[in-house]
Design an enzyme around this catalytic site. Structure first.
Site, PDB file in Angstrom:
ATOM      1  N   LEU A  36       0.820  -1.204   0.000  1.00 51.49           N
ATOM      2  CA  LEU A  36       0.000   0.000   0.000  1.00 51.49           C
ATOM      3  C   LEU A  36       0.858   1.260   0.000  1.00 51.49           C
ATOM      4  O   LEU A  36       0.713   2.134  -0.864  1.00 51.49           O
ATOM      5  CB  LEU A  36      -0.918  -0.011   1.229  1.00 51.49           C
ATOM      6  CG  LEU A  36      -1.661   1.280   1.573  1.00 51.49           C
ATOM      7  CD1 LEU A  36      -2.652   1.625   0.477  1.00 51.49           C
ATOM      8  CD2 LEU A  36      -2.361   1.139   2.927  1.00 51.49           C
ATOM      9  N   VAL A  37       1.760   1.381   0.962  1.00 53.56           N
ATOM     10  CA  VAL A  37       2.580   2.584   1.072  1.00 53.56           C
ATOM     11  C   VAL A  37       3.731   2.561   0.078  1.00 53.56           C
ATOM     12  O   VAL A  37       4.008   3.553  -0.599  1.00 53.56           O
ATOM     13  CB  VAL A  37       3.134   2.738   2.502  1.00 53.56           C
ATOM     14  CG1 VAL A  37       3.907   4.040   2.632  1.00 53.56           C
ATOM     15  CG2 VAL A  37       2.016   2.687   3.523  1.00 53.56           C
ATOM     16  N   SER A 129       4.066   3.323  12.803  1.00 52.28           N
ATOM     17  CA  SER A 129       2.607   3.288  12.873  1.00 52.28           C
ATOM     18  C   SER A 129       2.163   4.085  14.091  1.00 52.28           C
ATOM     19  O   SER A 129       2.873   4.153  15.099  1.00 52.28           O
ATOM     20  CB  SER A 129       2.116   1.840  12.997  1.00 52.28           C
ATOM     21  OG  SER A 129       0.764   1.796  13.401  1.00 52.28           O
ATOM     22  N   SER A 130       0.978   4.650  14.021  1.00 56.64           N
ATOM     23  CA  SER A 130       0.460   5.406  15.155  1.00 56.64           C
ATOM     24  C   SER A 130       0.138   4.508  16.343  1.00 56.64           C
ATOM     25  O   SER A 130      -0.069   5.004  17.464  1.00 56.64           O
ATOM     26  CB  SER A 130      -0.794   6.181  14.749  1.00 56.64           C
ATOM     27  OG  SER A 130      -1.806   5.310  14.263  1.00 56.64           O
ATOM     28  N   CYS A 131       0.135   3.188  16.157  1.00 54.87           N
ATOM     29  CA  CYS A 131      -0.140   2.281  17.283  1.00 54.87           C
ATOM     30  C   CYS A 131       1.011   2.226  18.270  1.00 54.87           C
ATOM     31  O   CYS A 131       0.909   1.576  19.311  1.00 54.87           O
ATOM     32  CB  CYS A 131      -0.490   0.885  16.786  1.00 54.87           C
ATOM     33  SG  CYS A 131       0.911  -0.053  16.159  1.00 54.87           S
ATOM     34  N   TYR A 158       3.044  -5.742  17.597  1.00 53.64           N
ATOM     35  CA  TYR A 158       3.410  -4.951  16.421  1.00 53.64           C
ATOM     36  C   TYR A 158       3.979  -3.599  16.848  1.00 53.64           C
ATOM     37  O   TYR A 158       4.980  -3.124  16.304  1.00 53.64           O
ATOM     38  CB  TYR A 158       2.185  -4.760  15.534  1.00 53.64           C
ATOM     39  CG  TYR A 158       2.406  -3.920  14.300  1.00 53.64           C
ATOM     40  CD1 TYR A 158       3.119  -4.420  13.218  1.00 53.64           C
ATOM     41  CD2 TYR A 158       1.879  -2.633  14.210  1.00 53.64           C
ATOM     42  CE1 TYR A 158       3.314  -3.659  12.077  1.00 53.64           C
ATOM     43  CE2 TYR A 158       2.071  -1.857  13.078  1.00 53.64           C
ATOM     44  CZ  TYR A 158       2.787  -2.374  12.017  1.00 53.64           C
ATOM     45  OH  TYR A 158       2.984  -1.616  10.887  1.00 53.64           O
ATOM     46  N   LYS A 162       7.736  -1.752  16.155  1.00 55.34           N
ATOM     47  CA  LYS A 162       7.916  -0.444  15.538  1.00 55.34           C
ATOM     48  C   LYS A 162       8.662   0.520  16.456  1.00 55.34           C
ATOM     49  O   LYS A 162       9.456   1.346  15.998  1.00 55.34           O
ATOM     50  CB  LYS A 162       6.567   0.131  15.124  1.00 55.34           C
ATOM     51  CG  LYS A 162       5.932  -0.595  13.948  1.00 55.34           C
ATOM     52  CD  LYS A 162       6.826  -0.533  12.730  1.00 55.34           C
ATOM     53  CE  LYS A 162       6.225  -1.201  11.512  1.00 55.34           C
ATOM     54  NZ  LYS A 162       7.110  -1.104  10.329  1.00 55.34           N
ATOM     55  N   ASN A 187      -3.836   5.859  10.212  1.00 56.45           N
ATOM     56  CA  ASN A 187      -4.421   4.760   9.432  1.00 56.45           C
ATOM     57  C   ASN A 187      -4.393   5.116   7.947  1.00 56.45           C
ATOM     58  O   ASN A 187      -4.950   6.134   7.536  1.00 56.45           O
ATOM     59  CB  ASN A 187      -5.866   4.539   9.878  1.00 56.45           C
ATOM     60  CG  ASN A 187      -5.962   4.158  11.338  1.00 56.45           C
ATOM     61  OD1 ASN A 187      -5.662   3.045  11.727  1.00 56.45           O
ATOM     62  ND2 ASN A 187      -6.390   5.107  12.164  1.00 56.45           N
ATOM     63  N   HIS A 201      -6.955  -4.108   7.652  1.00 58.40           N
ATOM     64  CA  HIS A 201      -7.341  -3.045   8.567  1.00 58.40           C
ATOM     65  C   HIS A 201      -8.803  -2.679   8.337  1.00 58.40           C
ATOM     66  O   HIS A 201      -9.444  -3.131   7.392  1.00 58.40           O
ATOM     67  CB  HIS A 201      -6.447  -1.818   8.364  1.00 58.40           C
ATOM     68  CG  HIS A 201      -5.053  -2.021   8.862  1.00 58.40           C
ATOM     69  ND1 HIS A 201      -3.998  -2.321   8.019  1.00 58.40           N
ATOM     70  CD2 HIS A 201      -4.532  -1.983  10.114  1.00 58.40           C
ATOM     71  CE1 HIS A 201      -2.892  -2.446   8.736  1.00 58.40           C
ATOM     72  NE2 HIS A 201      -3.183  -2.259  10.001  1.00 58.40           N
ATOM     73  N   TRP A 224     -17.706  -5.186  13.572  1.00 54.88           N
ATOM     74  CA  TRP A 224     -17.207  -5.418  14.931  1.00 54.88           C
ATOM     75  C   TRP A 224     -17.390  -4.179  15.793  1.00 54.88           C
ATOM     76  O   TRP A 224     -17.266  -3.042  15.335  1.00 54.88           O
ATOM     77  CB  TRP A 224     -15.731  -5.760  14.883  1.00 54.88           C
ATOM     78  CG  TRP A 224     -15.449  -7.217  14.637  1.00 54.88           C
ATOM     79  CD1 TRP A 224     -16.203  -8.089  13.905  1.00 54.88           C
ATOM     80  CD2 TRP A 224     -14.329  -7.959  15.106  1.00 54.88           C
ATOM     81  NE1 TRP A 224     -15.617  -9.316  13.892  1.00 54.88           N
ATOM     82  CE2 TRP A 224     -14.464  -9.272  14.618  1.00 54.88           C
ATOM     83  CE3 TRP A 224     -13.220  -7.637  15.881  1.00 54.88           C
ATOM     84  CZ2 TRP A 224     -13.530 -10.268  14.892  1.00 54.88           C
ATOM     85  CZ3 TRP A 224     -12.289  -8.623  16.150  1.00 54.88           C
ATOM     86  CH2 TRP A 224     -12.449  -9.935  15.659  1.00 54.88           C
ATOM     87  N   ASP A 291     -13.434  -3.049  20.472  1.00 57.37           N
ATOM     88  CA  ASP A 291     -13.389  -1.770  19.771  1.00 57.37           C
ATOM     89  C   ASP A 291     -11.959  -1.328  19.466  1.00 57.37           C
ATOM     90  O   ASP A 291     -11.721  -0.568  18.537  1.00 57.37           O
ATOM     91  CB  ASP A 291     -14.035  -0.669  20.620  1.00 57.37           C
ATOM     92  CG  ASP A 291     -15.524  -0.514  20.344  1.00 57.37           C
ATOM     93  OD1 ASP A 291     -15.956  -0.875  19.235  1.00 57.37           O
ATOM     94  OD2 ASP A 291     -16.236  -0.029  21.231  1.00 57.37           O
TER      95      ASP A 291
END
Length: 334
Positions: A36-37, A129-131, A158, A162, A187, A201, A224, A291
């Site tokens: 994707l990126v 990643s923002s996670c 993950y 990172k 995201n 995702h 979900w 969530d």
């Protein structure tokens, strides 16, 4: 939990620098160039006039293989590298295979970064990643929130990988004086995303779910969670543009957040995707499912000060992505 040794809020080398101009004829390796990126970055570099952009598919180069990775760098001698290769997935995949997400990503990062050190790569951009930020970080999330709280349990493995990558870049700056940087995207979505219902995702999974429901005439779609968490979404082409901007304008120790600075609820994004795909039925929510983080909005003021802002609106980006999905649906991963 914060540590002065690894928190990017501390200016490891004291200041930010203006990097040297990029040579458009130099070899530029994009790790993960089919993803994707990575694919968006290749398109952006070629549009900007870079004439020697290289990549390898995983069948030809397994970046988890250290010897193969070093041999590739010895052969191609890249001057610039964007490390966009990673094992990625949504809540279900991260929750089910945490060992894979930790082990695979650490090996990929370590091999590429160590090979880049060994072969004296001039500029390297590591994509995280923002996670990486705590589950209950202040909103919007500033860069200095890193390592100040507990991670979201559904993707902590993950995230740890990172975070290790960020430290690896900082360490290379300290030990070897490398003009290397890290960028943390929100995201992402767009062409060449993973639309698998099991491993994707949230946004590509919703596109596929609503498209299949619209095609089959299903009366309902079940998603979900509660639909109340808020998420920020950035088109991959905007992300690619931000990456080139950072390589041209930023040389500093802190990771830089990349996003739009605005967010929507999962319920709102589902409603928009239903409209884009033509689904006319009813959306239901399975509240027995997790969530995830209640809100994840990045503070992008650092990037804004560097002169970059997102250009593609969410609705326009969704329409582009859905058009690409329709053209390629038969060849996409299950």
């Amino acid at each position: 939990m914060a540590s002065g040794l690894i928190s990017p809020s501390v200016a490891v080398d004291g200041v930010e620098y203006t990097p040297a101009p990029l040579d458009h004829t130099a070899t530029f390796y994009v790790a993960g160039h089919r993803g994707l990126v990575g694919s968006a970055i290749v398109r952006r570099l070629e549009a900007a006039g870079f004439t020697s952009v290289v990549g390898r598919v995983s069948a030809d180069l397994d970046l988890k293989d250290r010897d193969a990775t070093f041999a590739f760098f010895a052969e191609t001698k890249p001057r610039y590298v964007v490390l966009a290769a990673a094992k990625v997935g949504g809540i279900l995949a991260n929750s089910t295979y945490p060992v894979d997400f930790l082990s695979d990503n650490i090996r990929i990062q370590t091999n590429v970064i160590d090979a880049a050190i060994a072969h004296d790569v001039e500029r390297l951009l590591f994509l995280g990643s923002s996670c990486i930020y705590p589950k209950f970080a202040p909103q919007p999330i500033p860069e200095d929130s890193l390592l100040t709280g507990h991670l979201e349990p559904t993707n902590d493995a993950y995230a740890i990988a990172k975070i290790a990558g960020i430290l690896h870049i900082q360490a290379a700056r300290r030990q070897y004086g490398k003009a290397w940087i890290s960028a943390m995207p929100t995201n992402l979505y767009g062409p060449h995303d993973n639309f698998s219902l099991r491993g994707s995702h949230v946004l590509p999974a919703l596109i596929r779910r609503y498209d299949e429901a619209a095609r089959s005439g299903a009366p309902t779609v079940t998603n979900w969670g509660t639909g109340t968490p808020r998420r920020e979404f950035l088109h991959a082409d905007d992300m690619a543009d931000a990456c080139l901007h950072l390589l041209e304008h930023y040389d500093g120790p802190s990771q830089v957040n990349v996003g739009t600075g605005t967010d929507v609820t999962i319920k709102e994004i589902a409603e928009t995707i239903a409209q884009v795909t033509g689904f006319a039925g009813r959306t239901e929510w399975d509240t027995t499912k997790p969530d995830g983080t209640p809100q994840k909005l990045l503070d992008v003021s650092h990037l804004t000060r560097l002169g970059w802002t997102a250009q593609i609106s969410l609705e326009e980006g969704l329409r582009r992505t859905y058009a690409w999905y329709q053209e390629n649906v038969e060849a996409l991963r299950d």
